[in-house]
Design an enzyme around this catalytic site. Sequence first.
Site, PDB file in Angstrom:
ATOM      1  N   GLU A  89     -38.514  91.757 -95.644  1.00 39.47           N
ATOM      2  CA  GLU A  89     -37.394  91.617 -96.570  1.00 39.47           C
ATOM      3  C   GLU A  89     -37.828  91.842 -98.012  1.00 39.47           C
ATOM      4  O   GLU A  89     -38.990  91.662 -98.355  1.00 39.47           O
ATOM      5  CB  GLU A  89     -36.802  90.213 -96.433  1.00 39.47           C
ATOM      6  CG  GLU A  89     -36.083  90.055 -95.111  1.00 39.47           C
ATOM      7  CD  GLU A  89     -35.683  88.614 -94.849  1.00 39.47           C
ATOM      8  OE1 GLU A  89     -34.493  88.334 -94.942  1.00 39.47           O
ATOM      9  OE2 GLU A  89     -36.562  87.794 -94.584  1.00 39.47           O
ATOM     10  N   CYS A 102     -38.389  91.760-105.626  1.00 38.78           N
ATOM     11  CA  CYS A 102     -39.483  91.014-105.019  1.00 38.78           C
ATOM     12  C   CYS A 102     -39.777  91.674-103.668  1.00 38.78           C
ATOM     13  O   CYS A 102     -38.908  91.684-102.796  1.00 38.78           O
ATOM     14  CB  CYS A 102     -39.018  89.566-104.852  1.00 38.78           C
ATOM     15  SG  CYS A 102     -40.161  88.514-103.960  1.00 38.78           S
ATOM     16  N   CYS A 109     -47.401  86.123 -92.360  1.00 38.25           N
ATOM     17  CA  CYS A 109     -48.433  85.690 -93.311  1.00 38.25           C
ATOM     18  C   CYS A 109     -49.333  84.662 -92.637  1.00 38.25           C
ATOM     19  O   CYS A 109     -48.852  83.809 -91.890  1.00 38.25           O
ATOM     20  CB  CYS A 109     -47.785  85.055 -94.547  1.00 38.25           C
ATOM     21  SG  CYS A 109     -48.968  84.525 -95.805  1.00 38.25           S
ATOM     22  N   CYS A 113     -49.201  77.981 -95.779  1.00 40.70           N
ATOM     23  CA  CYS A 113     -48.806  76.945 -96.740  1.00 40.70           C
ATOM     24  C   CYS A 113     -47.732  76.057 -96.090  1.00 40.70           C
ATOM     25  O   CYS A 113     -46.771  76.555 -95.508  1.00 40.70           O
ATOM     26  CB  CYS A 113     -48.268  77.578 -98.020  1.00 40.70           C
ATOM     27  SG  CYS A 113     -49.511  78.598 -98.850  1.00 40.70           S
ATOM     28  N   CYS A 116     -43.910  76.545 -96.915  1.00 43.46           N
ATOM     29  CA  CYS A 116     -43.379  77.911 -96.999  1.00 43.46           C
ATOM     30  C   CYS A 116     -42.856  78.388 -95.659  1.00 43.46           C
ATOM     31  O   CYS A 116     -43.556  78.400 -94.655  1.00 43.46           O
ATOM     32  CB  CYS A 116     -44.454  78.866 -97.510  1.00 43.46           C
ATOM     33  SG  CYS A 116     -43.885  80.576 -97.616  1.00 43.46           S
ATOM     34  N   GLY A 156     -45.935  87.542 -97.159  1.00 44.59           N
ATOM     35  CA  GLY A 156     -47.309  88.018 -97.072  1.00 44.59           C
ATOM     36  C   GLY A 156     -48.175  87.601 -98.237  1.00 44.59           C
ATOM     37  O   GLY A 156     -47.682  87.147 -99.274  1.00 44.59           O
ATOM     38  N   GLU A 157     -49.469  87.732 -98.044  1.00 44.26           N
ATOM     39  CA  GLU A 157     -50.437  87.469 -99.114  1.00 44.26           C
ATOM     40  C   GLU A 157     -50.965  88.839 -99.565  1.00 44.26           C
ATOM     41  O   GLU A 157     -51.767  89.453 -98.868  1.00 44.26           O
ATOM     42  CB  GLU A 157     -51.562  86.570 -98.572  1.00 44.26           C
ATOM     43  CG  GLU A 157     -52.781  86.453 -99.457  1.00 44.26           C
ATOM     44  CD  GLU A 157     -52.485  86.146-100.925  1.00 44.26           C
ATOM     45  OE1 GLU A 157     -51.734  85.216-101.229  1.00 44.26           O
ATOM     46  OE2 GLU A 157     -53.020  86.876-101.791  1.00 44.26           O
ATOM     47  N   SER A 188     -48.705  88.117-106.892  1.00 45.90           N
ATOM     48  CA  SER A 188     -48.860  86.667-106.748  1.00 45.90           C
ATOM     49  C   SER A 188     -49.789  86.369-105.573  1.00 45.90           C
ATOM     50  O   SER A 188     -49.639  86.928-104.494  1.00 45.90           O
ATOM     51  CB  SER A 188     -47.477  86.058-106.493  1.00 45.90           C
ATOM     52  OG  SER A 188     -47.577  84.673-106.257  1.00 45.90           O
ATOM     53  N   SER A 211     -50.543  80.970-107.196  1.00 45.33           N
ATOM     54  CA  SER A 211     -49.780  79.858-106.619  1.00 45.33           C
ATOM     55  C   SER A 211     -50.700  78.651-106.562  1.00 45.33           C
ATOM     56  O   SER A 211     -51.481  78.488-105.635  1.00 45.33           O
ATOM     57  CB  SER A 211     -49.315  80.228-105.209  1.00 45.33           C
ATOM     58  OG  SER A 211     -48.411  81.295-105.285  1.00 45.33           O
ATOM     59  N   LEU A 212     -50.605  77.810-107.577  1.00 44.30           N
ATOM     60  CA  LEU A 212     -51.521  76.662-107.649  1.00 44.30           C
ATOM     61  C   LEU A 212     -50.908  75.461-106.935  1.00 44.30           C
ATOM     62  O   LEU A 212     -51.495  74.901-106.014  1.00 44.30           O
ATOM     63  CB  LEU A 212     -51.843  76.340-109.114  1.00 44.30           C
ATOM     64  CG  LEU A 212     -52.979  75.358-109.332  1.00 44.30           C
ATOM     65  CD1 LEU A 212     -54.312  75.948-108.879  1.00 44.30           C
ATOM     66  CD2 LEU A 212     -53.079  74.932-110.800  1.00 44.30           C
ATOM     67  N   HIS A 213     -49.736  75.064-107.389  1.00 38.46           N
ATOM     68  CA  HIS A 213     -48.909  74.072-106.692  1.00 38.46           C
ATOM     69  C   HIS A 213     -49.480  72.663-106.586  1.00 38.46           C
ATOM     70  O   HIS A 213     -48.841  71.776-106.003  1.00 38.46           O
ATOM     71  CB  HIS A 213     -48.543  74.542-105.281  1.00 38.46           C
ATOM     72  CG  HIS A 213     -47.839  75.854-105.220  1.00 38.46           C
ATOM     73  ND1 HIS A 213     -47.014  76.318-106.219  1.00 38.46           N
ATOM     74  CD2 HIS A 213     -47.836  76.834-104.270  1.00 38.46           C
ATOM     75  CE1 HIS A 213     -46.538  77.505-105.885  1.00 38.46           C
ATOM     76  NE2 HIS A 213     -47.014  77.840-104.718  1.00 38.46           N
ATOM     77  N   ASN A 287     -37.179  75.437-102.926  1.00 46.28           N
ATOM     78  CA  ASN A 287     -36.011  75.762-102.112  1.00 46.28           C
ATOM     79  C   ASN A 287     -36.179  75.104-100.757  1.00 46.28           C
ATOM     80  O   ASN A 287     -37.060  75.494 -99.989  1.00 46.28           O
ATOM     81  CB  ASN A 287     -35.896  77.278-101.941  1.00 46.28           C
ATOM     82  CG  ASN A 287     -35.538  77.932-103.250  1.00 46.28           C
ATOM     83  OD1 ASN A 287     -34.470  77.722-103.792  1.00 46.28           O
ATOM     84  ND2 ASN A 287     -36.474  78.709-103.774  1.00 46.28           N
ATOM     85  N   CYS A 330     -37.316  81.937-102.902  1.00 50.41           N
ATOM     86  CA  CYS A 330     -38.754  81.966-102.661  1.00 50.41           C
ATOM     87  C   CYS A 330     -39.089  81.283-101.345  1.00 50.41           C
ATOM     88  O   CYS A 330     -38.613  80.194-101.065  1.00 50.41           O
ATOM     89  CB  CYS A 330     -39.495  81.192-103.737  1.00 50.41           C
ATOM     90  SG  CYS A 330     -39.111  81.682-105.378  1.00 50.41           S
TER      91      CYS A 330
HETATM   92  N1  SAH Z   1     -48.772  84.768-100.788  1.00 48.01           N
HETATM   93  C1  SAH Z   1     -48.465  84.934-102.166  1.00 48.01           C
HETATM   94  C2  SAH Z   1     -47.114  85.576-102.445  1.00 48.01           C
HETATM   95  C3  SAH Z   1     -45.940  85.173-101.592  1.00 48.01           C
HETATM   96  S1  SAH Z   1     -45.227  83.576-101.834  1.00 48.01           S
HETATM   97  C4  SAH Z   1     -48.614  83.614-102.892  1.00 48.01           C
HETATM   98  O1  SAH Z   1     -48.934  82.633-102.266  1.00 48.01           O
HETATM   99  O2  SAH Z   1     -48.479  83.586-104.097  1.00 48.01           O
HETATM  100  C5  SAH Z   1     -44.402  83.643-103.373  1.00 48.01           C
HETATM  101  C6  SAH Z   1     -44.276  82.303-104.061  1.00 48.01           C
HETATM  102  O3  SAH Z   1     -43.219  81.496-103.478  1.00 48.01           O
HETATM  103  C7  SAH Z   1     -45.528  81.464-103.946  1.00 48.01           C
HETATM  104  O4  SAH Z   1     -45.790  80.830-105.177  1.00 48.01           O
HETATM  105  C8  SAH Z   1     -45.118  80.439-102.896  1.00 48.01           C
HETATM  106  O5  SAH Z   1     -45.931  79.324-102.925  1.00 48.01           O
HETATM  107  C9  SAH Z   1     -43.693  80.179-103.277  1.00 48.01           C
HETATM  108  N2  SAH Z   1     -42.871  79.522-102.274  1.00 48.01           N
HETATM  109  C10 SAH Z   1     -43.006  79.543-100.946  1.00 48.01           C
HETATM  110  N3  SAH Z   1     -42.062  78.817-100.339  1.00 48.01           N
HETATM  111  C11 SAH Z   1     -41.276  78.336-101.324  1.00 48.01           C
HETATM  112  C12 SAH Z   1     -40.097  77.545-101.336  1.00 48.01           C
HETATM  113  N4  SAH Z   1     -39.516  77.140-100.217  1.00 48.01           N
HETATM  114  N5  SAH Z   1     -39.567  77.240-102.537  1.00 48.01           N
HETATM  115  C13 SAH Z   1     -40.113  77.698-103.684  1.00 48.01           C
HETATM  116  N6  SAH Z   1     -41.204  78.471-103.725  1.00 48.01           N
HETATM  117  C14 SAH Z   1     -41.786  78.778-102.565  1.00 48.01           C
END
Ligand code: SAH
Length: 338
Positions: A89, A102, A109, A113, A116, A156-157, A188, A211-213, A287, A330
């Site tokens: 997508e 995007c 993937c 995470c 995700c 994907g990464e 990203s 993506s630190l989080h 989300n 996201c």
């Molecule tokens: N694999 C890469 C790119 C894809 S994810 C990465 O990890 O950066 C794109 C972004 O969306 C990442 O920052 C991911 O952590 C975030 N993301 C994933 N699920 C999400 C959700 N449900 N709500 C908000 N952001 C989310």
Amino acid sequence: MKNIYGIKRTDLEEYFLSINEKKFKALQVFEWLYEKRASSFDEMSNIKKDIRDKLKADFSTYLITIKRKQEDKLTKKYLFELSDKNYVEAVLMEHDYGVSVCVSSEVGCNMGCAFCESGRLKKVRNLESYEMVEQILLIEKDISQRISSVVVMGIGEPLDNYANLMDFIKIINDAKGIAIGARHITVSTCGLIPKIMSLSEEQFQINLAISLHAPNNKIRNMLMPVNKVYSIEDLITAIREYIARTNRRVTIEYVMLDSVNDSLENANELADLLHGLNVYVNLIPYNETNHLEFKKSNKETIMKFYDVLKKRRINVTIRKEFGSKIDAACGQLRSKEV
Ligand code: SAH
């Protein structure tokens, strides 16, 4: 057979030289493909028939297809069918400055995470560079408009598909290709350190988002398995090195998860961690998805977190939410049908 939309201009020049033709023919082919948007070699009338036939024998012009499209006011989600019946997508977002897309970089993937949705489908394969380029071509055709920026933040990464990602970037960045400026391209990553280092040596000025989080290993280990391989300290060191080498500001993505990583203590820890680094933090409202138990932080919590970072002189913004009604937000890029 290689697909023509995955071929960089420099590679096409080499191809022409290898068949004893002038390399400027590569430029002509690119003009047909990306300026005039020709869909077959037959249309390329300033290229002799025997060369067109040779091109047809050597390169496919196959296009992935738009299987389904969902839209709300500012967002469109596209489901693409690939030649092997896999699906990915992409999401288009309209901003006041233009439209951004995007794109996905892999089918599924493997990063796993916890919060995700996209990662619930394990990686099936890398996307080929043509499959990434064509996501953009097909969307531009669909909206009859040029795309102004690209973020590789779909399924994907991207750094786990490094070589194809690099070709993709070079093709869309080529002034004779899709001509999207490097500063309008963002990749990203969840933090694959060796690949971040490789990226720091590339000769283009794209944006890097991490993506630190989480502000510490304890929380990050819980959310992101990759942290067990590349710890947060090592990641910060890598970011520091990346900035030193590229002179570019790095984006830090931080998804706000209720009672997981959103306390004021977490905000202070994050400020300590990022102190003195040329970064800006993008706080992402989570989300929520049906399958996962994480909840989004409430607005006041996000604002307080934001205020702490501001006071500590960290550049910070709160990401505008897009597309949550059509599952285009996201981490939700996974179709319900496939
Ligand atoms: N694999 C890469 C790119 C894809 S994810 C990465 O990890 O950066 C794109 C972004 O969306 C990442 O920052 C991911 O952590 C975030 N993301 C994933 N699920 C999400 C959700 N449900 N709500 C908000 N952001 C989310």
